[in-house]
Design a protein around this motif. Structure first.
Motif, PDB file in Angstrom:
ATOM      1  N   ASP A   1      26.326 -24.850  29.783  1.00 24.75           N
ATOM      2  CA  ASP A   1      24.925 -24.844  29.368  1.00 24.75           C
ATOM      3  C   ASP A   1      24.803 -24.671  27.848  1.00 24.75           C
ATOM      4  OD1 ASP A   1      24.146 -25.163  31.947  1.00 24.75           O
ATOM      5  OD2 ASP A   1      23.701 -23.040  32.311  1.00 24.75           O
ATOM      6  N   LEU A   2      25.632 -23.827  27.274  1.00 27.79           N
ATOM      7  CA  LEU A   2      25.616 -23.631  25.819  1.00 27.79           C
ATOM      8  C   LEU A   2      25.995 -24.923  25.095  1.00 27.79           C
ATOM      9  CD1 LEU A   2      25.206 -21.675  23.489  1.00 27.79           C
ATOM     10  CD2 LEU A   2      27.618 -20.992  23.718  1.00 27.79           C
ATOM     11  N   GLY A   3      26.986 -25.625  25.648  1.00 35.47           N
ATOM     12  CA  GLY A   3      27.376 -26.902  25.048  1.00 35.47           C
ATOM     13  C   GLY A   3      26.270 -27.938  25.128  1.00 35.47           C
ATOM     14  N   VAL A   4      25.578 -27.988  26.284  1.00 37.71           N
ATOM     15  CA  VAL A   4      24.455 -28.922  26.433  1.00 37.71           C
ATOM     16  C   VAL A   4      23.342 -28.577  25.455  1.00 37.71           C
ATOM     17  CG1 VAL A   4      22.651 -29.713  28.021  1.00 37.71           C
ATOM     18  CG2 VAL A   4      24.985 -29.444  28.844  1.00 37.71           C
ATOM     19  N   ALA A   5      23.066 -27.277  25.307  1.00 41.01           N
ATOM     20  CA  ALA A   5      22.011 -26.847  24.379  1.00 41.01           C
ATOM     21  C   ALA A   5      22.347 -27.234  22.944  1.00 41.01           C
ATOM     22  CB  ALA A   5      21.805 -25.338  24.501  1.00 41.01           C
ATOM     23  N   LEU A   6      23.579 -27.021  22.524  1.00 39.43           N
ATOM     24  CA  LEU A   6      23.988 -27.375  21.163  1.00 39.43           C
ATOM     25  C   LEU A   6      23.923 -28.888  20.950  1.00 39.43           C
ATOM     26  CD1 LEU A   6      27.046 -24.963  20.652  1.00 39.43           C
ATOM     27  CD2 LEU A   6      24.761 -24.795  19.614  1.00 39.43           C
ATOM     28  N   LEU A   7      24.322 -29.646  21.972  1.00 40.15           N
ATOM     29  CA  LEU A   7      24.263 -31.108  21.872  1.00 40.15           C
ATOM     30  C   LEU A   7      22.818 -31.579  21.741  1.00 40.15           C
ATOM     31  CD1 LEU A   7      25.880 -33.743  21.929  1.00 40.15           C
ATOM     32  CD2 LEU A   7      25.618 -33.759  24.424  1.00 40.15           C
ATOM     33  N   ALA A   8      21.916 -30.974  22.547  1.00 39.03           N
ATOM     34  CA  ALA A   8      20.504 -31.349  22.478  1.00 39.03           C
ATOM     35  C   ALA A   8      19.915 -30.979  21.122  1.00 39.03           C
ATOM     36  CB  ALA A   8      19.734 -30.655  23.601  1.00 39.03           C
ATOM     37  N   PHE A   9      20.263 -29.814  20.617  1.00 37.77           N
ATOM     38  CA  PHE A   9      19.758 -29.387  19.302  1.00 37.77           C
ATOM     39  C   PHE A   9      20.256 -30.336  18.214  1.00 37.77           C
ATOM     40  CE2 PHE A   9      19.855 -26.859  15.392  1.00 37.77           C
ATOM     41  CZ  PHE A   9      18.570 -26.338  15.383  1.00 37.77           C
ATOM     42  N   SER A  10      21.514 -30.729  18.301  1.00 40.19           N
ATOM     43  CA  SER A  10      22.070 -31.666  17.300  1.00 40.19           C
ATOM     44  C   SER A  10      21.342 -32.999  17.354  1.00 40.19           C
ATOM     45  CB  SER A  10      23.559 -31.873  17.559  1.00 40.19           C
ATOM     46  OG  SER A  10      24.256 -30.637  17.491  1.00 40.19           O
ATOM     47  N   GLY A  11      21.027 -33.467  18.566  1.00 39.17           N
ATOM     48  CA  GLY A  11      20.294 -34.726  18.689  1.00 39.17           C
ATOM     49  C   GLY A  11      18.917 -34.646  18.063  1.00 39.17           C
ATOM     50  N   GLY A  12      18.226 -33.517  18.270  1.00 39.46           N
ATOM     51  CA  GLY A  12      16.905 -33.345  17.664  1.00 39.46           C
ATOM     52  C   GLY A  12      16.973 -33.314  16.149  1.00 39.46           C
ATOM     53  N   VAL A  13      18.014 -32.657  15.608  1.00 43.05           N
ATOM     54  CA  VAL A  13      18.185 -32.592  14.155  1.00 43.05           C
ATOM     55  C   VAL A  13      18.449 -33.986  13.592  1.00 43.05           C
ATOM     56  CG1 VAL A  13      19.652 -31.705  12.303  1.00 43.05           C
ATOM     57  CG2 VAL A  13      18.930 -30.190  14.159  1.00 43.05           C
ATOM     58  N   VAL A  14      19.255 -34.761  14.301  1.00 41.38           N
ATOM     59  CA  VAL A  14      19.551 -36.120  13.847  1.00 41.38           C
ATOM     60  C   VAL A  14      18.277 -36.952  13.772  1.00 41.38           C
ATOM     61  CG1 VAL A  14      20.704 -38.278  14.477  1.00 41.38           C
ATOM     62  CG2 VAL A  14      21.944 -36.122  14.596  1.00 41.38           C
ATOM     63  N   LEU A  15      17.428 -36.848  14.793  1.00 42.35           N
ATOM     64  CA  LEU A  15      16.167 -37.597  14.780  1.00 42.35           C
ATOM     65  C   LEU A  15      15.288 -37.170  13.612  1.00 42.35           C
ATOM     66  CD1 LEU A  15      15.198 -37.672  18.578  1.00 42.35           C
ATOM     67  CD2 LEU A  15      16.061 -39.551  17.184  1.00 42.35           C
ATOM     68  N   LEU A  16      15.302 -35.871  13.309  1.00 42.23           N
ATOM     69  CA  LEU A  16      14.514 -35.373  12.191  1.00 42.23           C
ATOM     70  C   LEU A  16      15.065 -35.907  10.859  1.00 42.23           C
ATOM     71  CD1 LEU A  16      12.130 -33.527  11.438  1.00 42.23           C
ATOM     72  CD2 LEU A  16      13.764 -31.653  11.208  1.00 42.23           C
ATOM     73  N   LEU A  17      16.389 -35.950  10.722  1.00 41.02           N
ATOM     74  CA  LEU A  17      17.004 -36.447   9.496  1.00 41.02           C
ATOM     75  C   LEU A  17      16.818 -37.948   9.326  1.00 41.02           C
ATOM     76  CD1 LEU A  17      20.363 -34.416   9.509  1.00 41.02           C
ATOM     77  CD2 LEU A  17      18.324 -33.998   8.112  1.00 41.02           C
ATOM     78  N   LEU A  18      16.730 -38.666  10.445  1.00 36.35           N
ATOM     79  CA  LEU A  18      16.524 -40.114  10.356  1.00 36.35           C
ATOM     80  C   LEU A  18      15.106 -40.486   9.975  1.00 36.35           C
ATOM     81  CD1 LEU A  18      18.588 -41.342  13.459  1.00 36.35           C
ATOM     82  CD2 LEU A  18      19.192 -41.531  11.037  1.00 36.35           C
TER      83      LEU A  18
ATOM     84  N   LEU B   1      12.257 -27.145  13.708  1.00 36.86           N
ATOM     85  CA  LEU B   1      13.530 -26.552  14.123  1.00 36.86           C
ATOM     86  C   LEU B   1      13.293 -25.335  15.017  1.00 36.86           C
ATOM     87  CD1 LEU B   1      15.610 -26.780  10.812  1.00 36.86           C
ATOM     88  CD2 LEU B   1      15.781 -28.224  12.853  1.00 36.86           C
ATOM     89  N   LEU B   2      12.180 -24.612  14.777  1.00 36.47           N
ATOM     90  CA  LEU B   2      11.863 -23.462  15.611  1.00 36.47           C
ATOM     91  C   LEU B   2      11.542 -23.910  17.042  1.00 36.47           C
ATOM     92  CD1 LEU B   2      11.239 -20.473  16.064  1.00 36.47           C
ATOM     93  CD2 LEU B   2       8.893 -20.927  15.256  1.00 36.47           C
ATOM     94  N   GLY B   3      10.673 -24.896  17.153  1.00 34.26           N
ATOM     95  CA  GLY B   3      10.338 -25.400  18.488  1.00 34.26           C
ATOM     96  C   GLY B   3      11.550 -25.979  19.188  1.00 34.26           C
ATOM     97  N   LEU B   4      12.346 -26.768  18.438  1.00 33.14           N
ATOM     98  CA  LEU B   4      13.553 -27.366  19.013  1.00 33.14           C
ATOM     99  C   LEU B   4      14.550 -26.291  19.428  1.00 33.14           C
ATOM    100  CD1 LEU B   4      15.193 -29.947  19.605  1.00 33.14           C
ATOM    101  CD2 LEU B   4      16.045 -29.825  17.238  1.00 33.14           C
ATOM    102  N   GLY B   5      14.705 -25.260  18.583  1.00 31.18           N
ATOM    103  CA  GLY B   5      15.651 -24.181  18.909  1.00 31.18           C
ATOM    104  C   GLY B   5      15.234 -23.402  20.141  1.00 31.18           C
TER     105      GLY B   5
END
Length: 389
Positions: free
Chosen positions: A13-30, A46-50
């Motif tokens: 679950d922690l790995g899935v959460a980190l992967l999802a957070f990374s995906g959200g950050v990527v969309l924000l950076l794009l 980032l607060l809402g995503l976190g």
């Protein structure tokens, strides 16, 4: 709620959460969002995503905490300007809470998600001033809020049905096994009665007569020969019935003609053998013989056989009377024997004979009584003409 996740599931679950957070950050950076979103501080998104990602990390440990974190993150994202990643991850928060929570929680989430979607739609209609804005919010709200809850409820119902079907199958298998064991025990009991009745009658006569020959030195040649002839007849008959029983056990399926079957009409043969063994026995038949079912015919024969065996074994060389009375709906069997004063049974008894006679009468719906009377012993059985269903 108590923590229920294992170390392995927690890491997943922690790995899935980190992967999802990374995906959200990527969309924000794009920079894929609208100008309104770009003008907001990144920390808000980032607060809402976190928060929604944290809800994913603790979903197996505490549903309440997961639901609170996810809802808080979704509200923060909704107020600051909706993004793509946070609402998508929040659908997983709703799905996990619905499918893993109680049935009451599932109903509450369904009502709240529908109400929230309708409330957001009404707000869009008021603020936007056109139907297209309300329809868009209704569609998006249905997909994000209502759809995951409904999907989880449907999956849960199918899972519960599958579990109920599995439990039902286990119960059916258990009942089938219990029925099989009951059938095996009933067959063992029946075979035990048959073996006891066949062996006890013949071998008791053999034992009593051979004991008499060995204990009497004044017997003439003719008397000794007659007793030995009776012993041989009982031996041959006992072996013959044992062969019939063996043939029955070797047969497959239900035989049409049971090899061990005897009839009440054959009781005269038992009386002859009892007389030959030294028990003066008289047979009396009242009424006209009627057609009797096979099970009752055999039960009546075995009851007379066992009663005469007990009379010979425990009563000594006295007198016995066998009375059979045929009625319209029942047949009455009465075996009465005297007990020779001072006689002591030369063979040990286990009371299995009395138990077997009572069982035979009960199995065909009849009555059985046995007990002492003045100077002797009496056995009485009343059997129906046809088996009671």
């Amino acid at each position: 709620m108590r923590w229920t996740g294992t170390r392995e599931t927690t890491r997943i679950d922690l790995g899935v959460a980190l992967l999802a957070f990374s995906g959200g950050v990527v969309l924000l950076l794009l920079d894929v969002y609208s100008d309104h979103v770009r003008r907001q501080p990144p920390t808000i998104f980032l607060l809402g995503l976190g928060l929604v990602c944290a809800a994913v990390a603790v979903r197996r440990g505490s549903l309440a905490l997961s639901l609170i974190l996810g809802t808080a993150g979704f509200v923060v994202d909704l107020i600051s300007g909706p993004t793509l990643a946070t609402p998508l991850i929040y659908t997983e928060n709703l799905y996990s809470a619905t499918i893993n929570g109680s049935h009451r929680l599932s109903r509450i989430l369904l009502y709240v998600s529908v109400a929230a979607t309708l409330a957001l739609t009404a707000a869009a209609l008021v603020l936007g001033g056109n139907l297209s804005s309300g329809a868009a919010v209704l569609l998006i709200g249905g997909l994000i809020l209502v759809s995951p809850v409904v999907t989880a409820i449907t999956v849960r119902e199918h899972r519960d049905r599958a579990e109920a079907a599995r439990e039902h199958a286990e119960q059916v298998a258990l009942l089938a096994e219990m029925d099989r064991r009951a059938a095996v025990n009933a067959e063992r009991t029946r075979m035990a009665r048959e073996l006891h009745d066949m062996i006890a009658n013949h071998f008791s006569a053999i034992a009593i007569q051979s004991t008499a020959v060995l204990s009497r030195e004044d017997l003439d040649r003719e008397t000794t020969r007659r007793i030995l002839t009776t012993i041989r007849e009982n031996s041959v008959l006992g072996l013959a019935e044992m062969r019939k029983m063996i043939d029955l056990l070797r047969q497959e399926g239900d035989p049409e003609d049971e090899p061990t079957r005897h009839r009440i009409a054959d009781v005269s043969q038992l009386v002859e053998r009892a007389n030959a063994a030294g028990l003066s026995t008289r047979l009396k038949v009242d009424g006209e013989a009627r057609e009797i079912s096979a099970a009752i015919d055999l039960a009546g024969y075995r009851i007379v056989q066992e009663a005469l065996t007990n009379a010979l074994k425990h009563g000594g060389p006295g007198d016995a009377t066998v009375e059979i009375a045929f009625g319209e709906e029942q047949v009455e069997i009465l075996v009465d024997n005297t007990i020779v004063p001072g006689h002591r049974a030369g063979l040990p008894g286990s009371a299995a004979g009395l138990v077997g006679m009572k069982e035979r009468a009960s199995l065909v719906g009849g009555d059985f009584t046995a007990g002492p009377r003045e100077g002797g012993w009496q056995v009485r059985a009343v059997l129906p003409i046809q088996e009671k269903r």
